[in-house]
Write a protein that holds these residues in place. Structure first.
Motif, PDB file in Angstrom:
ATOM      1  N   GLU A 157       0.826  -1.204   0.000  1.00 52.24           N
ATOM      2  CA  GLU A 157       0.000   0.000   0.000  1.00 52.24           C
ATOM      3  C   GLU A 157       0.870   1.267   0.000  1.00 52.24           C
ATOM      4  N   LEU A 158       1.994   1.210   0.696  1.00 54.56           N
ATOM      5  CA  LEU A 158       2.876   2.376   0.771  1.00 54.56           C
ATOM      6  C   LEU A 158       3.784   2.493  -0.448  1.00 54.56           C
ATOM      7  N   ASN A 159       4.000   1.381  -1.159  1.00 53.49           N
ATOM      8  CA  ASN A 159       4.856   1.371  -2.349  1.00 53.49           C
ATOM      9  C   ASN A 159       4.098   0.691  -3.486  1.00 53.49           C
ATOM     10  N   PRO A 160       3.220   1.417  -4.158  1.00 50.20           N
ATOM     11  CA  PRO A 160       2.326   0.794  -5.148  1.00 50.20           C
ATOM     12  C   PRO A 160       2.982   0.470  -6.489  1.00 50.20           C
ATOM     13  N   ALA A 161       4.294   0.523  -6.595  1.00 50.76           N
ATOM     14  CA  ALA A 161       4.958   0.235  -7.864  1.00 50.76           C
ATOM     15  C   ALA A 161       4.711  -1.208  -8.274  1.00 50.76           C
ATOM     16  N   LYS A 162       4.462  -1.422  -9.573  1.00 53.99           N
ATOM     17  CA  LYS A 162       4.193  -2.761 -10.082  1.00 53.99           C
ATOM     18  C   LYS A 162       5.498  -3.505 -10.305  1.00 53.99           C
ATOM     19  N   GLN A 163       5.531  -4.752  -9.836  1.00 61.60           N
ATOM     20  CA  GLN A 163       6.720  -5.591  -9.967  1.00 61.60           C
ATOM     21  C   GLN A 163       6.285  -7.046  -9.944  1.00 61.60           C
ATOM     22  N   SER A 164       6.809  -7.841 -10.874  1.00 61.43           N
ATOM     23  CA  SER A 164       6.348  -9.219 -11.007  1.00 61.43           C
ATOM     24  C   SER A 164       6.689 -10.068  -9.785  1.00 61.43           C
ATOM     25  N   ASP A 165       7.887  -9.893  -9.232  1.00 63.02           N
ATOM     26  CA  ASP A 165       8.312 -10.669  -8.068  1.00 63.02           C
ATOM     27  C   ASP A 165       8.406  -9.789  -6.827  1.00 63.02           C
ATOM     28  N   LYS A 166       7.434  -8.920  -6.658  1.00 62.81           N
ATOM     29  CA  LYS A 166       7.490  -7.942  -5.579  1.00 62.81           C
ATOM     30  C   LYS A 166       7.441  -8.617  -4.215  1.00 62.81           C
ATOM     31  N   ARG A 167       6.547  -9.587  -4.044  1.00 64.07           N
ATOM     32  CA  ARG A 167       6.440 -10.228  -2.733  1.00 64.07           C
ATOM     33  C   ARG A 167       7.668 -11.088  -2.445  1.00 64.07           C
ATOM     34  N   ARG A 168       8.190 -11.749  -3.451  1.00 65.03           N
ATOM     35  CA  ARG A 168       9.387 -12.557  -3.249  1.00 65.03           C
ATOM     36  C   ARG A 168      10.562 -11.684  -2.803  1.00 65.03           C
ATOM     37  N   SER A 169      10.750 -10.564  -3.470  1.00 63.35           N
ATOM     38  CA  SER A 169      11.831  -9.656  -3.091  1.00 63.35           C
ATOM     39  C   SER A 169      11.622  -9.112  -1.684  1.00 63.35           C
ATOM     40  N   PHE A 170      10.361  -8.820  -1.350  1.00 61.11           N
ATOM     41  CA  PHE A 170      10.063  -8.310  -0.006  1.00 61.11           C
ATOM     42  C   PHE A 170      10.393  -9.343   1.060  1.00 61.11           C
ATOM     43  N   ILE A 171      10.038 -10.615   0.830  1.00 56.98           N
ATOM     44  CA  ILE A 171      10.277 -11.657   1.827  1.00 56.98           C
ATOM     45  C   ILE A 171      11.775 -11.903   1.992  1.00 56.98           C
ATOM     46  N   ILE A 172      12.521 -11.866   0.887  1.00 52.77           N
ATOM     47  CA  ILE A 172      13.968 -12.054   0.986  1.00 52.77           C
ATOM     48  C   ILE A 172      14.601 -10.938   1.820  1.00 52.77           C
ATOM     49  N   GLU A 173      14.189  -9.699   1.562  1.00 55.54           N
ATOM     50  CA  GLU A 173      14.729  -8.578   2.326  1.00 55.54           C
ATOM     51  C   GLU A 173      14.278  -8.639   3.780  1.00 55.54           C
ATOM     52  N   LEU A 174      13.029  -9.075   4.011  1.00 53.31           N
ATOM     53  CA  LEU A 174      12.531  -9.216   5.379  1.00 53.31           C
ATOM     54  C   LEU A 174      13.347 -10.258   6.141  1.00 53.31           C
ATOM     55  N   ALA A 175      13.606 -11.396   5.518  1.00 55.46           N
ATOM     56  CA  ALA A 175      14.414 -12.433   6.172  1.00 55.46           C
ATOM     57  C   ALA A 175      15.824 -11.935   6.445  1.00 55.46           C
ATOM     58  N   ARG A 176      16.382 -11.181   5.508  1.00 57.38           N
ATOM     59  CA  ARG A 176      17.732 -10.650   5.690  1.00 57.38           C
ATOM     60  C   ARG A 176      17.790  -9.705   6.893  1.00 57.38           C
ATOM     61  N   GLN A 177      16.826  -8.809   7.013  1.00 61.47           N
ATOM     62  CA  GLN A 177      16.832  -7.857   8.120  1.00 61.47           C
ATOM     63  C   GLN A 177      16.569  -8.537   9.460  1.00 61.47           C
ATOM     64  N   LEU A 178      15.882  -9.677   9.449  1.00 65.01           N
ATOM     65  CA  LEU A 178      15.611 -10.385  10.700  1.00 65.01           C
ATOM     66  C   LEU A 178      16.829 -11.156  11.187  1.00 65.01           C
ATOM     67  N   VAL A 179      17.643 -11.683  10.283  1.00 63.97           N
ATOM     68  CA  VAL A 179      18.746 -12.548  10.700  1.00 63.97           C
ATOM     69  C   VAL A 179      20.065 -11.805  10.863  1.00 63.97           C
ATOM     70  N   ILE A 180      20.240 -10.677  10.165  1.00 60.07           N
ATOM     71  CA  ILE A 180      21.540  -9.999  10.212  1.00 60.07           C
ATOM     72  C   ILE A 180      21.918  -9.545  11.630  1.00 60.07           C
ATOM     73  N   PRO A 181      21.008  -8.934  12.430  1.00 60.90           N
ATOM     74  CA  PRO A 181      21.432  -8.542  13.792  1.00 60.90           C
ATOM     75  C   PRO A 181      21.920  -9.728  14.622  1.00 60.90           C
ATOM     76  N   HIS A 182      21.254 -10.864  14.515  1.00 64.86           N
ATOM     77  CA  HIS A 182      21.666 -12.035  15.277  1.00 64.86           C
ATOM     78  C   HIS A 182      22.987 -12.590  14.763  1.00 64.86           C
ATOM     79  N   MET A 183      23.161 -12.640  13.433  1.00 64.88           N
ATOM     80  CA  MET A 183      24.406 -13.147  12.872  1.00 64.88           C
ATOM     81  C   MET A 183      25.576 -12.222  13.181  1.00 64.88           C
ATOM     82  N   THR A 184      25.327 -10.920  13.192  1.00 66.69           N
ATOM     83  CA  THR A 184      26.388  -9.969  13.531  1.00 66.69           C
ATOM     84  C   THR A 184      26.844 -10.165  14.979  1.00 66.69           C
TER      85      THR A 184
END
Length: 278
Positions: A157-184
């Motif tokens: 809703e906040l980023n209405p840009a059309k993208q074919s793999d938008k949810r996939r890219s979002f989930i990958i970035e979400l997983a990255r932001q969740l694990v990086i603090p713990h891995m660091t």
């Protein structure tokens, strides 16, 4: 019941899938003037055995009622695959011959189910669920999936840009932001990154880990390695390599104090004795 708190005694109808459908829930909602319609899993104990009988004609329907308020119907959509519906909003045993003799319960459910089934479909596409016999863990997996989908809806809703793999890219970035603090945080522990496969995984996330022995001036790391290297320990390089060799040794590296074997991962150094005459 908590989700429906603001709609009690309103005469509305709730449509839900088999994850929520139980007899007790339908009865509690009915007592608060809220009707319930939903599919039911076949392992529920309140379903009569007659409704689960697979030896019935296709497109046939069986009805049953309890106290004339809570009804169950079993529609044979495919051979040996009955569909069970629970409803407190339908009191007639009627089917539509123009739509495959489906009962009114299924027709109404198909008409108003969009939000429920769309969510299930989106959760199935990207899920973190794993096979488990522990129901708290299964519920935790489902909570993570729903939270991830809800966060993506807000992001979309906040980023209405059309993208074919938008949810996939979002989930990958979400997983990255969740694990990086713990891995660091783990990267600061030498007892963790001494294994090669852990260092390789951390490098994928651009987390810097030491590639060689630490300096002898680092007293903290020296103390940690001294704790690892007991009187007889496994060779550090044997454990970190992909080979299955796990050699035991009594010798430690003179620089990092890690246990080291004499067969393959160490070398001898020769030097002059102090004050030796030339």
């Amino acid at each position: 019941m908590k989700l429906m708190q603001n709609y009690m005694d309103s005469g509305r109808t709730v449509y839900a899938d088999n994850f929520f459908s139980t007899y007790n829930l339908a009865e509690m909602l009915m007592n608060r003037r809220v009707a319930f319609v939903g599919t039911v899993r076949k392992n529920k104990t309140f379903i009569p055995h007659e409704l689960l009988n697979p030896k019935r004609d296709v497109k046939s329907t069986l009805f049953c009622y309890h106290n004339n308020n809570i009804g169950l119907c079993s529609y044979m959509a495919k051979p040996k695959k009955p569909v069970i519906m629970l409803s407190t909003a339908h009191y007639r045993q009627s089917t539509d011959p123009l739509k495959g003799f489906k009962p009114d319960q299924i027709l109404d459910y198909n008409k108003f189910k969009a939000g429920v089934d769309t969510m299930d479909q989106m959760l199935t596409g990207y899920s973190c669920k794993r096979s488990t016999n522990r129901w708290p863990l299964a519920m935790f997996y489902n909570m993570l999936d729903i939270a991830g989908l809800a966060s993506f809806i807000i992001y979309d809703e906040l980023n209405p840009a059309k993208q074919s793999d938008k949810r996939r890219s979002f989930i990958i970035e979400l997983a990255r932001q969740l694990v990086i603090p713990h891995m660091t945080k783990r990267a600061t522990n030498p007892l963790v990154w001494r294994f090669a496969h852990i260092r390789q995984a951390m490098n994928l996330f651009n987390i810097k880990v030491p590639e060689s022995c630490p300096s002898t001036s680092d007293a903290t790391q020296q103390q940690s390695y001294a704790q690892v290297a007991s009187k007889r320990s496994s060779c550090y390089h044997c454990a970190a390599s992909s080979s299955k060799k796990r050699r035991k040794t009594r010798y430690n590296c003179s620089k990092c104090n890690r246990p080291i074997c004499l067969n393959e991962h160490s070398m001898q150094l020769y030097s002059c004795k102090p004050n030796f005459p030339l």
